[in-house]
Enzyme design. Structure first.
Site, PDB file in Angstrom:
ATOM      1  N   ASP A 285       0.858  -1.171   0.000  1.00 67.22           N
ATOM      2  CA  ASP A 285       0.000   0.000   0.000  1.00 67.22           C
ATOM      3  C   ASP A 285       0.901   1.230   0.000  1.00 67.22           C
ATOM      4  OD1 ASP A 285      -2.264   1.563   0.021  1.00 67.22           O
ATOM      5  OD2 ASP A 285      -3.235   0.445   1.624  1.00 67.22           O
ATOM      6  N   GLU A 644     -17.355   9.778   4.524  1.00 64.63           N
ATOM      7  CA  GLU A 644     -16.749   8.486   4.840  1.00 64.63           C
ATOM      8  C   GLU A 644     -15.839   8.080   3.693  1.00 64.63           C
ATOM      9  OE1 GLU A 644     -19.492   5.235   5.144  1.00 64.63           O
ATOM     10  OE2 GLU A 644     -20.578   5.758   3.317  1.00 64.63           O
TER      11      GLU A 644
END
Length: 897
Positions: A285, A644
């Protein structure tokens, strides 16, 4: 940047092998490297060899420094070998993302709500078609930029174990089996079915114990028991490895059992490479390798963007550890390529060059299997035209997926609406573009909000509208481009004339003379090509200047696009400033835009806008006025991906850093809903969210509730058709809708106890698998073996009848309920199989399902699949979980060992 186009290598004629050279190279040097490449016969250019054989030969020609440079998401060109630069980072979560126009499908959580494997395969095939089309379009002009490649960092198959997680919208929900089935079909659609070549590369992420919290993901250490690891966190990955040729895995930020995930020997070597048998490449990542050594001191001295694990001391140690554990590619974080420290790590004896070779071989094996360096005539999909992007058939598939994703949570009979019903469309998500695209999105070409879809359905004369309230706190959702009738500039005589002056610069820093000067109606642009150079990936700058003359007095909040700076009357204005403006008065402004190549670079997605909203309006009064003449109030509420999502800067009631701190409907919306309900008119709620909502008051007081998740660019058309009964809703919840977070473990506690439908002990508002229809179904004639032999598949069939008068899809769901629980990690109930079928009124169909052993057994404290020596379990098949309102039939099955 200078480049060499379509050079030929070896004895293979007509190989379209674009080479990107560094900006410091002269034309003469470029020609020399081209001739050197042409005169060489490289075995790695022979397409008759296997991808691994080709990669082994290629790597043998590289220096150690060149190898390290290939292990970065921004892989450098090697002109002497004819290798063009390549950016490994691309996204395709629910459509090709961040590269301009694309077909935008429902967000992943919405696709999971379809419970339809065939549809998922079709959607993924469309996405890979568009990915191929875009890649070839860019590569034909020597553009190998971020978001232009064929290596997609999708799907996200983490388990949505906690409703607070902001990135849960990217997943296929809380169940490992449903997640695995959707993942298999997405991967196969992305990678294609050719025996030799990948259509594109799919990457399953984030391996493996990862699902929030977002604000602390770079430093958290999570502990999972072996029972939870094998029951919850690994199954979807195992399914992907067992049933597909998925080419890539992304390892996570957080630590697991004390070691960073990308440097964990147990996760990366013992489990991933050995037990699970994955032999593709692993990408970190973005920033995860830096997290190995970032600490407070490095943050303070400016050599790290934040404090993280502080697991090792140096860059070289971090690079060596990650590669030794099997991480092959470093996605950077704005602090450069961590793998550039590998030569130093070799000198220090931290890693061998042979280990580095293994990683580069994995990477180039994937690129060769994509056909990236082969004659296009050999590679399927090479001729997919850019015209296929957002084609009519693709948009139709988006609408089909949107319809299948909508979940009818409650209906007291008010739906479907009668054709001549006059409605008030109210709510912050009624005309909110962001509910269509969610996060990791492409630019839709035909976006249809709920308001637009309803007006098209029943006529604008039958619709009144009001935004009604903020979406949460002081956050507004009704920004629109500042309209042209309020924008002016001064002519040579000093008079105000319509339009905004625009000056475009080739220099992103806005120096020198502009290359283009013009007058534009307003600032609301999307560019496929850079306006100054006509390039696909060139940086540029722009300045717009003019005068705003508002037609109404108010307090205006402005929203300039990314990369922009706005000044009004000589003062810089941010998106939190409220500017008092009087009708008819003039306000001079400038907006400057600098398309910078910072991190991450995404020049393939070029846009600019200047939006505003009047925050001084009495939105409640407007909503009540809109409701006066309506027969039914349609309230479009919930949240959106500005609240979100991934590691965001949001901090207000209910939201923190992209995550949620409670799951209630935002207070401004619930307050308005209660006032609308008090009018005595029926209120139908359509809720948008990527996560579960505690709609307790709404469930008790409103006659109908629809859960829309984030349904893609054709949302409005699909929602209108559902509300007026053009089709029967068939979506099912891929997550549990809880009444509250009460009794839920701490967010950073990775125990599955009292989480998800499999373990939750409290009262659920709407269960996993729930969804209503406009017709009714009956289940009968359940047939299966009466005794079960452990470790064998169990074949079962059931007759499903549409007993109503409307055609509909039905989601047939099979669950195993255990009569006794061996330990707290043993699921009480578990999804074992499902199928999506279409039935006409009164039609019946026999559905056959296969139940795998791991749905019947349980994983003990050592992570071993275990079957009780004697006993039984209950198998239930129906339209939802047993014990709730959905119809189902059950049978008790005895173990036979």
């Amino acid at each position: 940047m200078k480049s060499v186009k379509s050079i030929l290598l070896g004895t293979i004629a007509s190989l379209a092998f674009a080479t990107a050279c560094s900006s410091s190279q002269t034309d003469t040097e470029t020609a020399q490297t081209t001739e050197e490449a042409k005169s060489s016969e490289f075995r790695f250019m022979d397409p008759s060899l296997s991808p691994k054989e080709r990669a082994l030969d290629l790597v043998s020609h590289m220096t150690l420094e060149e190898k390290a440079a290939q292990m970065y998401d921004k892989a450098a060109a090697i002109p002497r070998l004819g290798l063009h630069e390549y950016n490994w980072w691309n996204e395709a979560l629910h459509g090709v993302a961040r590269a301009g126009h694309a077909t935008v499908f429902p967000q992943a959580i919405g696709m999971a709500a379809t419970w339809d494997e065939d549809l998922m395969l079709e959607v993924a095939n469309v996405i890979s078609d568009e990915g191929r089309a875009k890649h070839h379009f860019y590569a034909n002009e020597d553009v190998y930029a971020m978001y232009g490649g064929l290596t997609f960092w999708s799907p996200n198959i983490n388990i949505f174990r906690d409703p607070r997680w902001g990135r849960g919208q990217e997943t296929y929900g809380e169940d490992p089996y449903l997640t695995g089935r959707m993942a298999v079909n997405f991967i196969n659609g992305l990678q294609g079915d050719d025996d030799k070549y990948f259509k594109s590369v799919a990457t399953v992420k984030h391996y493996a114990v990862h699902s929030g919290p977002e604000p602390s993901r770079h430093r958290d250490n999570y502990i999972a028991t072996d029972a939870d690891l094998y029951e919850t966190y690994l199954p979807a990955f195992k399914t992907a490895f067992d049933e597909t040729e998925v080419a890539s895995v992304m390892c996570a930020y957080n630590a697991v059992w004390g070691d960073p995930a990308c440097g964990s020997e147990r996760l990366m070597k013992d489990l991933l490479r050995e037990e699970l048998g994955f032999d593709g490449y692993v990408v970190s990542d973005c920033g995860a390798i830096g997290d190995f050594y970032y600490d407070e001191e490095k943050k303070a001295e400016g050599t790290a963007p934040y404090a993280a694990h502080d697991h090792v001391d140096t860059r070289a140690q971090a690079a060596a550890l990650s590669v030794n554990m099997g991480t092959d590619l470093n996605c950077g974080d704005g602090e450069g390529n961590k793998m550039d420290a590998l030569p130093q790590a070799v000198k220090e004896g931290l890693i061998t060059e042979e280990t580095i070779d293994q990683s580069v071989v994995r990477l180039y094996s994937a690129l060769f299997k994509l056909g990236m360096y082969d004659d296009p005539s050999l590679v399927p999909w090479s001729n997919i035209s850019i015209d296929t992007v957002a084609s009519p058939s693709h948009l139709e598939k988006s609408e089909e997926a949107a319809r299948a994703s909508l979940v009818l949570l409650k209906n007291d009979g008010i739906l479907p609406l009668k054709p001549d019903t006059k409605v008030a469309v109210i709510g912050p998500n009624a005309d909110n573009w962001w509910t269509l695209v969610a996060n990791y999105y492409g630019q839709p070409t035909a976006p249809v909000t709920a308001l637009k879809g309803i007006k098209a359905k029943i006529g604008a004369e039958n619709v009144s509208y009001s935004v009604g309230s903020t979406i949460a706190g002081d956050i507004y959702s009704n920004y629109k481009a500042v309209p042209s009738n309020t924008l002016f500039h001064k002519n040579e005589a000093g008079e105000l004339v319509p339009g905004v002056k625009a000056a475009y610069y080739e220099d992103k820093f806005l120096s020198g003379e502009p290359s283009i000067e013009t007058v534009e109606e307003n600032i609301d642009h999307y560019w496929l090509r850079t306006p100054t150079t006509d390039g696909l990936n060139d940086e540029f700058g722009a300045i717009w200047s003019g005068v705003i003359v508002p037609e109404e007095t108010g307090s205006y909040r402005f929203q300039p696009s990314r990369w922009s700076t706005l000044e009004i009357n000589g003062k810089e204005v941010t998106d939190t400033d409220d500017i008092e403006m009087k009708a008819g008065e003039s306000y001079e402004f400038t907006q400057s835009l600098k398309f910078d190549s910072g991190w991450p670079r995404d020049q393939l997605d070029k846009y600019a806008y200047l939006n505003w909203t009047d925050v001084s309006r009495d939105y409640k009064a407007e909503a009540l006025a809109a409701a006066e003449d309506a027969e039914v109030i349609l309230f479009f509420g919930g949240i959106d991906a500005n609240l979100e999502g991934e590691e965001m800067g949001v901090e207000l009631d209910g939201f923190l850093g992209g995550d949620r701190t409670h799951i209630n409907l935002p207070a401004p919306q619930e307050k308005l809903l209660k006032e609308l309900h008090a009018t005595g008119k029926p209120v139908v709620l359509v809720n948008f969210s990527g996560s579960a909502m505690a709609l307790n008051w709404e469930d008790e007081n409103l006659p109908a509730i629809v859960q829309a998740f984030y349904p893609g660019e054709k949302s409005g058309t699909a929602i209108a058709d559902l509300l007026w009964g053009e089709f029967s809703p068939s979506g099912r919840l891929p997550v549990t809708f809880y009444k509250s977070l009460e009794g839920m473990p701490a967010f950073d506690d990775y125990s599955m106890e009292n989480r998800t439908y499999k373990y939750y002990e409290g009262e659920q508002l709407y269960p996993f698998g729930h969804g209503l229809s406009y017709t009714s179904f009956e289940y009968s004639d359940l047939k299966l073996e009466t005794a079960y032999a452990a470790n064998e598949n169990l074949q079962v069939s059931v007759k499903v009848t549409n007993s109503g008068d409307k055609a509909s899809r039905e989601i047939v769901q099979a669950y195993v309920t255990r009569d006794t629980l061996a330990n707290v990690s043993t699921p009480r109930v578990e999804l074992a199989a499902f199928d999506a079928i279409e039935l006409a009124p009164k039609e019946s169909q026999t559905v056959t399902l296969s139940i795998k052993p791991d749905a019947i057994g349980y994983f003990n404290e050592n992570g071993k699949l275990t079957f009780p020596e004697d006993g039984s379990f209950t198998l239930s098949i129906g339209g939802g979980q047993p014990g709730f309102d959905a119809p189902y039939t059950s049978v008790s099955v005895d173990y036979s060992n």
